[in-house]
Design an enzyme around this catalytic site. Structure first.
Site, short mmCIF file in Angstrom:
data_model
loop_
_atom_site.label_atom_id
_atom_site.label_comp_id
_atom_site.label_asym_id
_atom_site.label_seq_id
_atom_site.Cartn_x
_atom_site.Cartn_y
_atom_site.Cartn_z
N THR A 1 4.28 -8.07 6.87
CA THR A 1 3.33 -7.25 7.64
C THR A 1 2.13 -8.03 8.19
O THR A 1 1.20 -7.42 8.69
CB THR A 1 2.81 -6.08 6.77
N GLN B 1 0.82 -1.22 0.00
CA GLN B 1 0.00 0.00 0.00
C GLN B 1 0.86 1.27 0.00
O GLN B 1 0.57 2.22 -0.73
CB GLN B 1 -1.04 0.02 1.11
N LEU B 2 1.95 1.27 0.76
CA LEU B 2 2.81 2.45 0.77
C LEU B 2 3.58 2.57 -0.55
O LEU B 2 3.68 3.66 -1.13
CB LEU B 2 3.78 2.35 1.96
N THR C 1 7.24 0.56 13.19
CA THR C 1 5.85 0.53 13.64
C THR C 1 5.66 0.95 15.10
O THR C 1 6.59 0.81 15.92
CB THR C 1 5.34 -0.93 13.47
N ASP C 2 4.47 1.39 15.41
CA ASP C 2 4.08 1.67 16.81
C ASP C 2 4.05 0.38 17.64
O ASP C 2 4.09 0.44 18.86
CB ASP C 2 2.72 2.37 16.87
N TYR D 1 5.98 -9.85 15.18
CA TYR D 1 6.09 -8.78 14.18
C TYR D 1 6.77 -7.55 14.81
O TYR D 1 7.74 -7.00 14.25
CB TYR D 1 4.71 -8.42 13.64
N TRP E 1 -0.99 2.21 12.15
CA TRP E 1 -2.33 1.95 11.58
C TRP E 1 -2.48 2.48 10.14
O TRP E 1 -3.33 3.31 9.85
CB TRP E 1 -3.41 2.55 12.47
N ALA F 1 8.23 -5.40 3.43
CA ALA F 1 8.19 -5.85 4.83
C ALA F 1 7.24 -7.03 4.95
O ALA F 1 6.31 -7.18 4.14
CB ALA F 1 7.69 -4.72 5.73
N1 LIG Z 1 0.21 -1.52 7.53
C1 LIG Z 1 0.33 -0.96 8.73
O1 LIG Z 1 -0.67 -0.78 9.45
C2 LIG Z 1 1.67 -0.50 9.22
C3 LIG Z 1 1.75 0.10 10.49
C4 LIG Z 1 3.01 0.52 10.94
C5 LIG Z 1 4.14 0.34 10.15
N2 LIG Z 1 4.02 -0.27 8.92
C6 LIG Z 1 5.23 -0.45 8.13
O2 LIG Z 1 5.12 0.35 6.95
C7 LIG Z 1 5.80 -0.28 5.86
C8 LIG Z 1 4.90 -0.39 4.67
O3 LIG Z 1 3.79 -1.19 5.02
P1 LIG Z 1 2.56 -1.44 4.05
O4 LIG Z 1 1.35 -1.20 4.85
O5 LIG Z 1 2.75 -0.76 2.74
O6 LIG Z 1 2.71 -3.02 3.88
P2 LIG Z 1 2.13 -3.96 2.73
O7 LIG Z 1 0.98 -3.32 2.05
O8 LIG Z 1 1.94 -5.30 3.36
O9 LIG Z 1 3.33 -4.04 1.70
C9 LIG Z 1 4.51 -4.73 1.96
C10 LIG Z 1 5.08 -5.15 0.63
O10 LIG Z 1 6.31 -5.82 0.88
C11 LIG Z 1 6.40 -6.90 -0.03
N3 LIG Z 1 7.32 -7.91 0.49
C12 LIG Z 1 7.13 -8.79 1.50
N4 LIG Z 1 8.22 -9.55 1.66
C13 LIG Z 1 9.11 -9.15 0.72
C14 LIG Z 1 10.41 -9.54 0.36
N5 LIG Z 1 11.04 -10.52 1.03
N6 LIG Z 1 11.02 -8.91 -0.65
C15 LIG Z 1 10.42 -7.92 -1.33
N7 LIG Z 1 9.19 -7.50 -1.05
C16 LIG Z 1 8.54 -8.10 -0.03
C17 LIG Z 1 4.98 -7.43 -0.12
O11 LIG Z 1 4.85 -8.17 -1.30
P3 LIG Z 1 3.91 -9.48 -1.35
O12 LIG Z 1 2.54 -8.98 -1.04
O13 LIG Z 1 4.10 -9.99 -2.71
O14 LIG Z 1 4.44 -10.37 -0.26
C18 LIG Z 1 4.18 -6.14 -0.15
O15 LIG Z 1 3.97 -5.68 -1.45
C19 LIG Z 1 6.29 -1.61 6.41
O16 LIG Z 1 7.62 -1.50 6.82
C20 LIG Z 1 5.41 -1.87 7.63
O17 LIG Z 1 6.04 -2.70 8.57
C21 LIG Z 1 2.81 -0.67 8.45
#
Ligand SMILES: NC(=O)c1ccc[n+]([C@@H]2O[C@H](COP(=O)([O-])OP(=O)(O)OC[C@H]3O[C@@H](n4cnc5c(N)ncnc54)[C@H](OP(=O)(O)O)[C@@H]3O)[C@@H](O)[C@H]2O)c1
Length: 289
Positions: A62, A11-12, A101-102, A125, A150, A60
């Site tokens: 996630t 999503q990011l 993350t929080d 996580y 979030w 990541a």
């Molecule tokens: N979502 C939240 O609520 C939240 C909250 C706090 C912090 N964060 C942090 O914010 C950042 C962005 O999160 P997001 O919400 O955009 O997460 P997301 O939508 O789950 O996207 C993560 C992406 O990483 C890819 N990925 C997973 N394993 C991988 C690997 N080994 N090599 C390359 N790509 C890989 C996934 O691809 P596949 O789908 O193909 O596996 C997915 O496209 C992350 O660091 C997360 O920890 C997120």
């Protein structure tokens, strides 16, 4: 300025892809198929091919609940692969932008967490992300580790989109009201990162910066507001976390203080309700197209 963004289909990552269309930087995007960040040889060869000045690591693991089972995969992606990226960035004088993350906090605080507060993650996580941060801060490439909370977006799977679906399918819904933080629109986070790059902040010594939208909410507040803004007649009632048990424990209170961001970057992120309104507007526009 050349930027390589990993995890481009999350999503990011997708919000960055949109912003990149109107940006003056030269972008390379890789997703989990093009470049698995746990494949260290591949990461190094992509780095040699792209020669970026900045790496934005949106890749990541996630899946917060599944991580309790898939521990090895979670640590490999969120800790080991991040350590590898940090080492490569340090060696090649590349700035690293990373996200945490929080959930690195245990929720026992009674005031918003600052960047100096002690971490104590409750889940696998959270622990994997905390160790990832620790590795980067120890290796000391240039750059920024943003902690956020979030996250939702018009793209991917997230709470806002689940609520919109359930709001259409159900007349009543219960949502926990004893976990407090701030919903964050991925678009606002991506814009904040670009502002930091434009202002040269990403070229500084590595530092932690908290970023979320402004204000405070529970998941219940978030859900109620989504229903209101989307004009859905689903009745949302508050419940305690004990009535909605999940495999991974969550902090009860993980509000991030964004004072450092406001001071260093020079603006206040949008209020969370305005950000939700904006995202729903974008989703409505998408369905009309
Ligand atoms: N979502 C939240 O609520 C939240 C909250 C706090 C912090 N964060 C942090 O914010 C950042 C962005 O999160 P997001 O919400 O955009 O997460 P997301 O939508 O789950 O996207 C993560 C992406 O990483 C890819 N990925 C997973 N394993 C991988 C690997 N080994 N090599 C390359 N790509 C890989 C996934 O691809 P596949 O789908 O193909 O596996 C997915 O496209 C992350 O660091 C997360 O920890 C997120």
């Amino acid at each position: 300025m050349k930027i390589w963004l990993t995890g481009a289909n999350g999503q990011l990552g997708k919000e960055f892809q949109l912003l990149a269309k109107n940006s003056k930087f030269e972008w390379q995007f890789s997703n989990s198929t093009d470049c698995d960040i746990t494949n260290f040889n591949l990461v190094e060869s992509k780095l040699n091919e792209y020669e970026p000045n900045i790496i934005i690591n949106c890749a990541a693991y996630t899946k917060v609940d599944l991580a309790e089972e898939e521990q090895e995969k979670c640590y490999l992606t969120n800790t080991k692969a991040v350590e590898n990226l940090a080492k490569l960035c340090k060696k090649n004088n590349i700035a690293l932008i990373h996200f945490s993350t929080d959930y690195v906090f245990d929720g026992s605080s009674e005031s918003a967490y600052t960047e100096n507060d002690k971490t104590n993650p409750l889940s696998v996580y959270g622990k994997s992300k905390q160790l990832g941060e620790e590795k980067i801060l120890a290796i000391q490439p240039k750059g920024i580790v943003f902690r956020t909370s979030w996250v939702y977006s018009q793209f991917g799977h997230n709470f806002l989109k689940i609520m919109l679906r359930l709001g259409k399918e159900k007349e009543k819904l219960t949502v926990v009201n004893d976990q407090i933080s701030t919903p964050t629109h991925a678009k606002d986070l991506a814009k904040a990162v670009l502002t930091c790059i434009e202002k040269g902040i990403s070229e500084n010594e590595i530092e932690l910066i908290h970023f979320s939208n402004s204000g405070t909410a529970s998941w219940y507040d978030f859900a109620k507001y989504i229903m209101k803004e989307a004009s859905l007649n689903c009745e949302v009632s508050p419940i305690p976390t004990s009535e909605y048990p999940l495999p991974a424990p969550r902090p009860k209170f993980s509000l991030l203080s964004i004072d450092k961001f406001v001071k260093n970057v020079g603006y206040s992120p949008p209020y969370w309700k305005d950000a939700v309104k904006n995202c729903i507007k974008l989703l409505n526009k998408e369905t009309q197209c």
